[in-house]
Write a protein that holds these residues in place. Structure first.
Motif, PDB file in Angstrom:
ATOM      1  N   CYS A  30     -14.534 -60.177 -20.972  1.00 35.69           N
ATOM      2  CA  CYS A  30     -14.199 -59.668 -22.303  1.00 35.69           C
ATOM      3  C   CYS A  30     -15.124 -58.555 -22.766  1.00 35.69           C
ATOM      4  N   THR A  31     -15.868 -57.928 -21.830  1.00 31.66           N
ATOM      5  CA  THR A  31     -16.794 -56.872 -22.221  1.00 31.66           C
ATOM      6  C   THR A  31     -16.085 -55.539 -22.395  1.00 31.66           C
ATOM      7  N   LEU A  32     -15.125 -55.252 -21.528  1.00 31.92           N
ATOM      8  CA  LEU A  32     -14.412 -53.976 -21.537  1.00 31.92           C
ATOM      9  C   LEU A  32     -12.966 -54.167 -21.964  1.00 31.92           C
ATOM     10  N   ALA A  33     -12.369 -53.091 -22.478  1.00 31.54           N
ATOM     11  CA  ALA A  33     -10.988 -53.158 -22.961  1.00 31.54           C
ATOM     12  C   ALA A  33     -10.040 -53.617 -21.866  1.00 31.54           C
ATOM     13  N   ALA A  34     -10.249 -53.150 -20.637  1.00 32.54           N
ATOM     14  CA  ALA A  34      -9.364 -53.550 -19.541  1.00 32.54           C
ATOM     15  C   ALA A  34      -9.425 -55.052 -19.295  1.00 32.54           C
ATOM     16  N   GLN A  35     -10.606 -55.648 -19.449  1.00 28.27           N
ATOM     17  CA  GLN A  35     -10.731 -57.095 -19.284  1.00 28.27           C
ATOM     18  C   GLN A  35     -10.029 -57.837 -20.416  1.00 28.27           C
ATOM     19  N   LEU A  36     -10.199 -57.347 -21.633  1.00 23.82           N
ATOM     20  CA  LEU A  36      -9.514 -57.956 -22.775  1.00 23.82           C
ATOM     21  C   LEU A  36      -8.000 -57.834 -22.629  1.00 23.82           C
ATOM     22  N   ASP A  37      -7.539 -56.696 -22.112  1.00 24.82           N
ATOM     23  CA  ASP A  37      -6.109 -56.520 -21.875  1.00 24.82           C
ATOM     24  C   ASP A  37      -5.604 -57.524 -20.843  1.00 24.82           C
ATOM     25  N   ALA A  38      -6.410 -57.795 -19.814  1.00 17.85           N
ATOM     26  CA  ALA A  38      -6.012 -58.779 -18.805  1.00 17.85           C
ATOM     27  C   ALA A  38      -5.875 -60.161 -19.425  1.00 17.85           C
ATOM     28  N   LEU A  39      -6.755 -60.494 -20.359  1.00 14.75           N
ATOM     29  CA  LEU A  39      -6.631 -61.767 -21.069  1.00 14.75           C
ATOM     30  C   LEU A  39      -5.382 -61.788 -21.937  1.00 14.75           C
ATOM     31  N   ALA A  40      -5.081 -60.649 -22.570  1.00 19.01           N
ATOM     32  CA  ALA A  40      -3.878 -60.566 -23.400  1.00 19.01           C
ATOM     33  C   ALA A  40      -2.617 -60.792 -22.573  1.00 19.01           C
ATOM     34  N   ASP A  41      -2.664 -60.391 -21.304  1.00 20.16           N
ATOM     35  CA  ASP A  41      -1.516 -60.553 -20.417  1.00 20.16           C
ATOM     36  C   ASP A  41      -1.492 -61.908 -19.723  1.00 20.16           C
ATOM     37  N   SER A  42      -2.533 -62.705 -19.908  1.00 26.53           N
ATOM     38  CA  SER A  42      -2.633 -64.002 -19.238  1.00 26.53           C
ATOM     39  C   SER A  42      -1.976 -65.089 -20.086  1.00 26.53           C
TER      40      SER A  42
END
Length: 315
Positions: A30-42
């Motif tokens: 959850c440090t970078l936007a791409a990681q947060l986006d991956a969580l949003a898609d999970s």
């Protein structure tokens, strides 16, 4: 929609219905936007950002994380992109899709209040979590273990923010501490949720072959996570569930299987965060955990989480 044979994993957090009780732990994926986006898609039903400071931090020197047979040890040192990065992400987040928590861990009271005021003024539906437990920043004490400082910080935040917020706590190990902390938390009506626990601080793992610590910062001392901390996490969840009946509890610590999720819910959690196991397995873990939780509930004859949540039996 769940059938009669398929349990409903839905829950409700601060009057918002969620598809399941699962989310990441602050600091993981959850440090970078791409990681947060991956969580949003999970399959996670909610997301929390990395605990942020006033300005960007690189964190502690590597190696600062080590996977272990029963979990992990880390001394990350709050690497993050600075609060403005996460406010910008929050401004573009799809809140209809799933809620977003913004975790705040300023290195001083003034830093915390600056970030809180900024989050208040942008008027976003993001949920504020004040991290009172940062055991892995050299030279910085945990506010969660300084009860006077904790009370002062919460009083300032409650006055400045004037909206529901929550706190992330370190683990406590004494009934007197459970009682004292609960008394402090219960003073603040706007303090709506409690996340417990952060890692068990200042553990030391030794590599016998190398006769050495396994991480570099703080001479090898770091926060313990994973299976090692599950019993401590469950104790803290249940202790604050009992002592803070008007607060919503978010369980965190040692979650690797659907059974662990079930145990956190049984102890009184409404949402359950995943840290070390998410770090090792990636966001696909949420689909597996949801499936395992549903299978366990079906085996036990539960159709909804509310049928067992917070109903831990004692002997």
């Amino acid at each position: 929609m769940p059938t009669s044979a398929t349990p409903d994993l839905g829950t409700e957090f601060l009057e918002r219905p969620l598809a399941n009780p699962l989310m990441n732990a602050a600091g993981v994926w959850c440090t970078l936007a791409a990681q947060l986006d991956a969580l949003a898609d999970s399959e996670a039903a909610a997301i929390v950002t990395k605990s942020c400071t006033l300005v960007r931090r690189d964190g502690n020197p590597e190696p600062r994380y080590r996977a272990l047979p029963l979990g992990s040890i880390n001394s990350m040192g709050l690497p993050n992109e600075g609060y403005l990065y996460y406010l910008d992400y929050a401004a573009h987040h799809d809140y209809d899709h799933k809620p977003l928590f913004v975790s705040v861990s300023g290195l001083s009271l003034d830093d915390n209040l600056t970030i809180v005021a900024a989050l208040r003024d942008v008027v976003l539906p993001a949920l504020l979590e004040i991290n009172l437990s940062c055991p892995n920043v050299p030279g910085k004490a945990q506010p969660g273990y300084d009860f006077e400082a904790m009370d002062e910080l919460l009083a300032e935040v409650a006055t400045a923010y004037r909206r529901p917020f929550g706190v992330k706590l370190p683990p406590y190990f004494d009934f007197a501490h459970f009682d004292t902390v609960a008394q402090i938390l219960n003073r603040y009506e706007h303090l709506a949720f409690i996340t417990c626990i952060n890692s068990v601080g200042n553990a030391l793992i030794i590599d016998t072959g190398q006769e050495s610590a396994v991480i570099r910062p703080k001479d090898g001392f770091g926060g313990l996570g994973g299976d090692y901390v599950l019993p401590t996490a469950l104790a803290n969840v249940n202790a604050f569930h009992r002592r803070c009946p008007t607060k919503t509890i978010i369980g965190c610590g040692g979650v690797r299987t659907g059974e662990h999720v079930f145990q956190h819910l049984l102890a009184g959690a409404t949402l359950v965060q995943v840290g070390t196991a998410l770090y090792e397995e990636g966001p696909g873990i949420f689909q597996r955990l949801a499936r395992e939780l549903a299978e366990l509930m079906a085996h036990k004859g539960y159709r909804r989480i509310d049928e067992f949540r917070g109903r831990l039996k004692t002997l």
